[in-house]
Design an enzyme around this catalytic site. Structure first.
Site, PDB file in Angstrom:
ATOM      1  N   ASN A   1       0.872  -1.173   0.000  1.00 15.76           N
ATOM      2  CA  ASN A   1       0.000   0.000   0.000  1.00 15.76           C
ATOM      3  C   ASN A   1       0.913   1.228   0.000  1.00 15.76           C
ATOM      4  OD1 ASN A   1      -1.769   2.075   0.511  1.00 15.76           O
ATOM      5  ND2 ASN A   1      -2.292   1.405   2.600  1.00 15.76           N
TER       6      ASN A   1
ATOM      7  N   LYS B   1       0.107   4.261  -0.212  1.00 18.86           N
ATOM      8  CA  LYS B   1      -0.503   5.458   0.388  1.00 18.86           C
ATOM      9  C   LYS B   1      -0.261   6.652  -0.548  1.00 18.86           C
ATOM     10  CE  LYS B   1       0.090   3.202   4.788  1.00 18.86           C
ATOM     11  NZ  LYS B   1       0.310   3.291   6.229  1.00 18.86           N
TER      12      LYS B   1
ATOM     13  N   HIS C   1      -9.123   1.250   5.506  1.00 18.71           N
ATOM     14  CA  HIS C   1      -7.803   1.453   6.117  1.00 18.71           C
ATOM     15  C   HIS C   1      -7.951   2.429   7.286  1.00 18.71           C
ATOM     16  CE1 HIS C   1      -3.655   2.590   6.750  1.00 18.71           C
ATOM     17  NE2 HIS C   1      -3.322   1.493   6.103  1.00 18.71           N
TER      18      HIS C   1
ATOM     19  N   GLU D   1      -6.262   4.824   8.193  1.00 21.18           N
ATOM     20  CA  GLU D   1      -6.041   6.239   7.838  1.00 21.18           C
ATOM     21  C   GLU D   1      -7.299   6.840   7.208  1.00 21.18           C
ATOM     22  OE1 GLU D   1      -2.412   5.554   5.686  1.00 21.18           O
ATOM     23  OE2 GLU D   1      -1.444   5.023   7.579  1.00 21.18           O
TER      24      GLU D   1
ATOM     25  N   GLU E   1      -4.583  -4.713  10.897  1.00 22.26           N
ATOM     26  CA  GLU E   1      -3.547  -3.693  11.034  1.00 22.26           C
ATOM     27  C   GLU E   1      -3.744  -2.942  12.346  1.00 22.26           C
ATOM     28  OE1 GLU E   1      -1.743  -2.572   6.963  1.00 22.26           O
ATOM     29  OE2 GLU E   1      -3.412  -1.223   7.349  1.00 22.26           O
TER      30      GLU E   1
ATOM     31  N   GLY F   1       3.497   2.360  10.655  1.00 22.94           N
ATOM     32  CA  GLY F   1       4.494   3.404  10.461  1.00 22.94           C
ATOM     33  C   GLY F   1       5.301   3.746  11.705  1.00 22.94           C
TER      34      GLY F   1
ATOM     35  N   SER G   1       4.197  -2.040  10.099  1.00 24.07           N
ATOM     36  CA  SER G   1       5.654  -2.127  10.271  1.00 24.07           C
ATOM     37  C   SER G   1       6.248  -3.468   9.833  1.00 24.07           C
ATOM     38  CB  SER G   1       6.051  -1.815  11.719  1.00 24.07           C
ATOM     39  OG  SER G   1       5.729  -0.457  12.015  1.00 24.07           O
TER      40      SER G   1
HETATM   41  P1  13P Z   1       3.666   0.475   7.420  1.00 21.19           P
HETATM   42  O1  13P Z   1       4.121  -0.836   6.800  1.00 21.19           O
HETATM   43  O2  13P Z   1       4.370   1.651   6.846  1.00 21.19           O
HETATM   44  O3  13P Z   1       3.666   0.397   8.904  1.00 21.19           O
HETATM   45  O4  13P Z   1       2.126   0.663   6.973  1.00 21.19           O
HETATM   46  C1  13P Z   1       1.236  -0.373   7.143  1.00 21.19           C
HETATM   47  C2  13P Z   1      -0.035  -0.035   6.453  1.00 21.19           C
HETATM   48  O5  13P Z   1      -0.768   0.833   6.892  1.00 21.19           O
HETATM   49  C3  13P Z   1      -0.357  -0.752   5.213  1.00 21.19           C
HETATM   50  O6  13P Z   1      -1.667  -0.529   4.824  1.00 21.19           O
END
Ligand code: 13P
Length: 253
Positions: free
Chosen positions: A12, A14, A100, A102, A170, A176, A215
């Site tokens: 992803n 983003k 997600h 976010e 997640e 992150g 992560s």
């Molecule tokens: P990271 O791998 O950067 O922690 O992000 C995970 C994520 O949100 C994937 O959708």
């Protein structure tokens, strides 16, 4: 007994990536996959929408699938700035991420909204990757399974099958941050998700892929992918370059 399911390693991106670097990295990844021969998993990249068309050309003939990061619930209409699942299908996507954390946090999306979006993904003939996960505060309060159970009930529409639905766990606090749950914690949550899916979707649940995300990197991918009921990963930061993503993909070869 858990059925053997083909893992999915999904990236992803983003809101990251411009055309020249994206083309370079995906060409590299496709080259490494080609050299390695058959991969034992499905590989997916979900770049920002403007990169779908140029990347479609690069992934042609490779085993890299493309996906969207979100969609609107409607097929078309007066929704400025939004994109429908049908449009993503038209652009060559096979999957769409919905719910997600976010999107839930930054855009106030409720599980009800997520369910409508997942329905739209199914309507368009695509696979929905439906995300769930607790915040750090919820975990500290011991509410992890309660929160995830409610998200699953409310976010998954009727008619989910192993073919059209992937669930991604997640933990919000792991995204992150470089932090990950222990393998025992991941195993507990994934077993819980599998059991909930079984209760609602019966025989379809065994083959549904459950991804872990938060992560994931080369250094922890092997141990995370070995956890029971983990059928792949949803990778953010470490999916942006072939150098970081390929070693994660390789864990499934
Ligand atoms: P990271 O791998 O950067 O922690 O992000 C995970 C994520 O949100 C994937 O959708």
């Amino acid at each position: 007994m858990a059925a053997k399911v083909r893992p999915l390693i999904a990236g992803n991106w983003k809101m990251n990536g411009l055309k020249s670097s994206a083309l370079r990295e995906v060409k590299k990844l496709a080259g490494r996959m080609h050299k390695a021969g058959r991969t034992g998993c499905d590989v997916l990249l979900c770049p920002p929408v403007p990169l779908l068309a140029p990347l479609r050309v690069v992934v042609k003939g490779s085993r890299i699938a493309l996906g969207g990061q979100d969609c609107h619930a409607a097929a078309n209409g007066a929704h400025t700035g939004d994109i429908s699942a049908e449009m993503l299908a038209d652009a060559g996507c096979g999957y769409v991420i919905v719910g997600h954390s976010e999107r839930r946090a930054d855009h106030g999306e409720s599980s009800r909204d997520v369910r409508a979006k997942a329905k739209a993904v199914h309507r368009a003939g695509l696979r929905a990757i439906i995300c769930v996960g607790e915040t750090g505060a919820e975990r500290k309060r011991g509410q992890t399974l309660g929160v995830i159970g409610k998200q699953l009930t409310d976010s998954l529409p009727k008619g989910c099958t192993a073919e059209n639905t992937v669930v991604a766990y997640e933990p919000v606090w792991a995204i992150g941050t470089g932090l990950t749950p222990t393998v025992d914690d991941v195993a507990q949550v994934h077993a819980f998700i599998r059991a909930r899916l079984q209760r609602r979707f019966r025989e379809h649940a065994q083959g549904m892929r459950l991804l872990y995300g938060g992560s994931v990197k080369a250094s922890n991918a092997v141990e995370l992918m070995a956890v029971a009921n983990v059928n792949g990963a949803l990778v953010g930061g470490a999916s942006l370059t072939a150098g970081d993503f390929w070693p994660i993909v390789k864990t499934c070869i």
